[in-house]
Scaffold this active site. Sequence first.
Site, PDB file in Angstrom:
ATOM      1  N   SER A 106      36.940  -6.050  28.653  1.00  0.00           N
ATOM      2  CA  SER A 106      37.722  -4.310  28.225  1.00  0.00           C
ATOM      3  C   SER A 106      36.369  -3.364  28.139  1.00  0.00           C
ATOM      4  O   SER A 106      36.858  -3.146  26.804  1.00  0.00           O
ATOM      5  CB  SER A 106      38.655  -3.839  27.887  1.00  0.00           C
ATOM      6  OG  SER A 106      39.197  -5.258  26.839  1.00  0.00           O
ATOM      7  N   GLY A 137      35.689  -7.698  23.824  1.00  0.00           N
ATOM      8  CA  GLY A 137      34.574  -8.498  23.345  1.00  0.00           C
ATOM      9  C   GLY A 137      33.617  -8.635  24.467  1.00  0.00           C
ATOM     10  O   GLY A 137      34.551  -8.586  25.119  1.00  0.00           O
ATOM     11  N   LEU A 138      32.081  -9.537  23.932  1.00  0.00           N
ATOM     12  CA  LEU A 138      31.434  -9.484  25.037  1.00  0.00           C
ATOM     13  C   LEU A 138      31.954 -11.684  25.227  1.00  0.00           C
ATOM     14  O   LEU A 138      32.987 -12.186  24.649  1.00  0.00           O
ATOM     15  CB  LEU A 138      29.873 -10.141  24.218  1.00  0.00           C
ATOM     16  CG  LEU A 138      29.314  -8.434  23.774  1.00  0.00           C
ATOM     17  CD1 LEU A 138      27.572  -8.907  23.805  1.00  0.00           C
ATOM     18  CD2 LEU A 138      28.922  -7.482  25.615  1.00  0.00           C
ATOM     19  N   SER A 139      31.487 -11.137  26.886  1.00  0.00           N
ATOM     20  CA  SER A 139      32.173 -12.858  27.002  1.00  0.00           C
ATOM     21  C   SER A 139      30.956 -13.642  26.351  1.00  0.00           C
ATOM     22  O   SER A 139      30.229 -13.614  25.867  1.00  0.00           O
ATOM     23  CB  SER A 139      31.644 -13.100  28.803  1.00  0.00           C
ATOM     24  OG  SER A 139      31.662 -14.101  29.091  1.00  0.00           O
ATOM     25  N   GLY A 144      34.146 -15.215  21.889  1.00  0.00           N
ATOM     26  CA  GLY A 144      35.856 -15.766  21.468  1.00  0.00           C
ATOM     27  C   GLY A 144      36.791 -15.435  21.415  1.00  0.00           C
ATOM     28  O   GLY A 144      37.944 -16.166  20.692  1.00  0.00           O
ATOM     29  N   LYS A 145      37.426 -14.546  22.051  1.00  0.00           N
ATOM     30  CA  LYS A 145      38.300 -13.824  22.624  1.00  0.00           C
ATOM     31  C   LYS A 145      38.985 -15.263  22.924  1.00  0.00           C
ATOM     32  O   LYS A 145      40.852 -15.318  22.279  1.00  0.00           O
ATOM     33  CB  LYS A 145      38.080 -12.663  23.646  1.00  0.00           C
ATOM     34  CG  LYS A 145      37.401 -11.671  23.553  1.00  0.00           C
ATOM     35  CD  LYS A 145      36.675 -10.718  24.651  1.00  0.00           C
ATOM     36  CE  LYS A 145      37.174 -11.765  25.223  1.00  0.00           C
ATOM     37  NZ  LYS A 145      35.649 -11.939  25.927  1.00  0.00           N
ATOM     38  N   SER A 146      39.355 -15.536  23.817  1.00  0.00           N
ATOM     39  CA  SER A 146      40.109 -15.966  24.209  1.00  0.00           C
ATOM     40  C   SER A 146      40.978 -17.090  23.746  1.00  0.00           C
ATOM     41  O   SER A 146      41.332 -18.152  23.682  1.00  0.00           O
ATOM     42  CB  SER A 146      39.894 -17.513  25.796  1.00  0.00           C
ATOM     43  OG  SER A 146      39.240 -16.256  26.970  1.00  0.00           O
TER      44      SER A 146
HETATM   45  P1  ADP Z   1      35.980 -15.312  25.661  1.00  0.00           P
HETATM   46  O1  ADP Z   1      36.687 -15.234  26.144  1.00  0.00           O
HETATM   47  O2  ADP Z   1      35.067 -14.364  24.760  1.00  0.00           O
HETATM   48  O3  ADP Z   1      34.735 -15.181  26.564  1.00  0.00           O
HETATM   49  P2  ADP Z   1      35.658 -17.608  25.279  1.00  0.00           P
HETATM   50  O4  ADP Z   1      37.122 -18.196  24.262  1.00  0.00           O
HETATM   51  O5  ADP Z   1      35.710 -18.118  26.425  1.00  0.00           O
HETATM   52  O6  ADP Z   1      34.777 -16.785  25.078  1.00  0.00           O
HETATM   53  O7  ADP Z   1      34.817 -18.436  23.857  1.00  0.00           O
HETATM   54  C1  ADP Z   1      33.788 -19.098  23.324  1.00  0.00           C
HETATM   55  C2  ADP Z   1      33.105 -20.029  22.880  1.00  0.00           C
HETATM   56  O8  ADP Z   1      32.462 -19.846  20.889  1.00  0.00           O
HETATM   57  C3  ADP Z   1      34.150 -20.851  22.949  1.00  0.00           C
HETATM   58  O9  ADP Z   1      33.582 -22.251  23.009  1.00  0.00           O
HETATM   59  C4  ADP Z   1      34.211 -21.661  21.595  1.00  0.00           C
HETATM   60  O10 ADP Z   1      35.389 -22.857  21.228  1.00  0.00           O
HETATM   61  C5  ADP Z   1      33.099 -20.831  20.720  1.00  0.00           C
HETATM   62  N1  ADP Z   1      33.625 -20.770  19.552  1.00  0.00           N
HETATM   63  C6  ADP Z   1      32.326 -21.265  18.485  1.00  0.00           C
HETATM   64  N2  ADP Z   1      32.458 -20.609  17.127  1.00  0.00           N
HETATM   65  C7  ADP Z   1      33.418 -19.987  17.494  1.00  0.00           C
HETATM   66  C8  ADP Z   1      34.665 -18.892  17.026  1.00  0.00           C
HETATM   67  N3  ADP Z   1      33.988 -18.602  15.148  1.00  0.00           N
HETATM   68  N4  ADP Z   1      35.385 -18.441  17.030  1.00  0.00           N
HETATM   69  C9  ADP Z   1      35.106 -18.198  18.583  1.00  0.00           C
HETATM   70  N5  ADP Z   1      34.925 -18.880  19.233  1.00  0.00           N
HETATM   71  C10 ADP Z   1      33.714 -19.826  18.410  1.00  0.00           C
END
Ligand code: ADP
Length: 207
Positions: free
Chosen positions: A114, A40-42, A45-47
């Site tokens: 990805s 998914g996009l940056s 919420g993946k990480s």
């Molecule tokens: P990615 O790994 O996709 O780049 P991150 O997990 O690093 O994304 O960041 C997602 C951000 O969004 C975090 O700061 C997280 O706390 C916030 N967030 C808010 N709502 C959600 C949600 N429902 N699911 C996942 N992350 C969320």
Amino acid sequence: MSSSGPSRSPDVTWHRGELTRERRLEALGARGGATVWFTGLSGSGKSTIAAALEARLVAEGRPAYLLDGDNLRHGLNGDLGFDQAARDENVRRTGEVARLFADAGLVALVSLVSPYAAARGAVRALHEADGLAFLEVWVSTPPEECARRDPKGLWARAERGELSGLTGVDAPYEAPRAAEVELTGELGVAAAVGRVCGALERPTYAR
Ligand code: ADP
């Protein structure tokens, strides 16, 4: 496990080990490895979701390990940039590591943008050829919401013209057509983790 993919080592022969996967799992006391691949996009919420899932699986006694795409770029993938070839190589290497972890009996959790479907498909094929479960999880949070969250400031930098090639802005994202799980942006983290755990409990993956 078998060898696979293009090899630049024609003079190297695959050396078979003495152990079966089942024997190794017995020693670990593990139920069986799998790879859960978050795409998914940056900022989607993946990480965050993958880390929460890792904690839950380990708490339940199922060994799991998070392979975070950003973290791997500090080591194993530190030599790679962001053009398509580099991103595909990033996915290929991470997929190979995940396959090894899954073969060893862990649930490998990969969080990596990805963006290209073919590269993700190659990792799926690698797992399937090896009899290993592969779950693709599409974190489909829309770009506007990713840009609003912007945990790493990337969307703001792209907006200011300080960053080029951000997926979803000026680089493509090829959404999965048949992900095992889709997590939409409005799901909370706990609910998202629950969805993926539910999928992991399906008979095909719960071995
Ligand atoms: P990615 O790994 O996709 O780049 P991150 O997990 O690093 O994304 O960041 C997602 C951000 O969004 C975090 O700061 C997280 O706390 C916030 N967030 C808010 N709502 C959600 C949600 N429902 N699911 C996942 N992350 C969320």
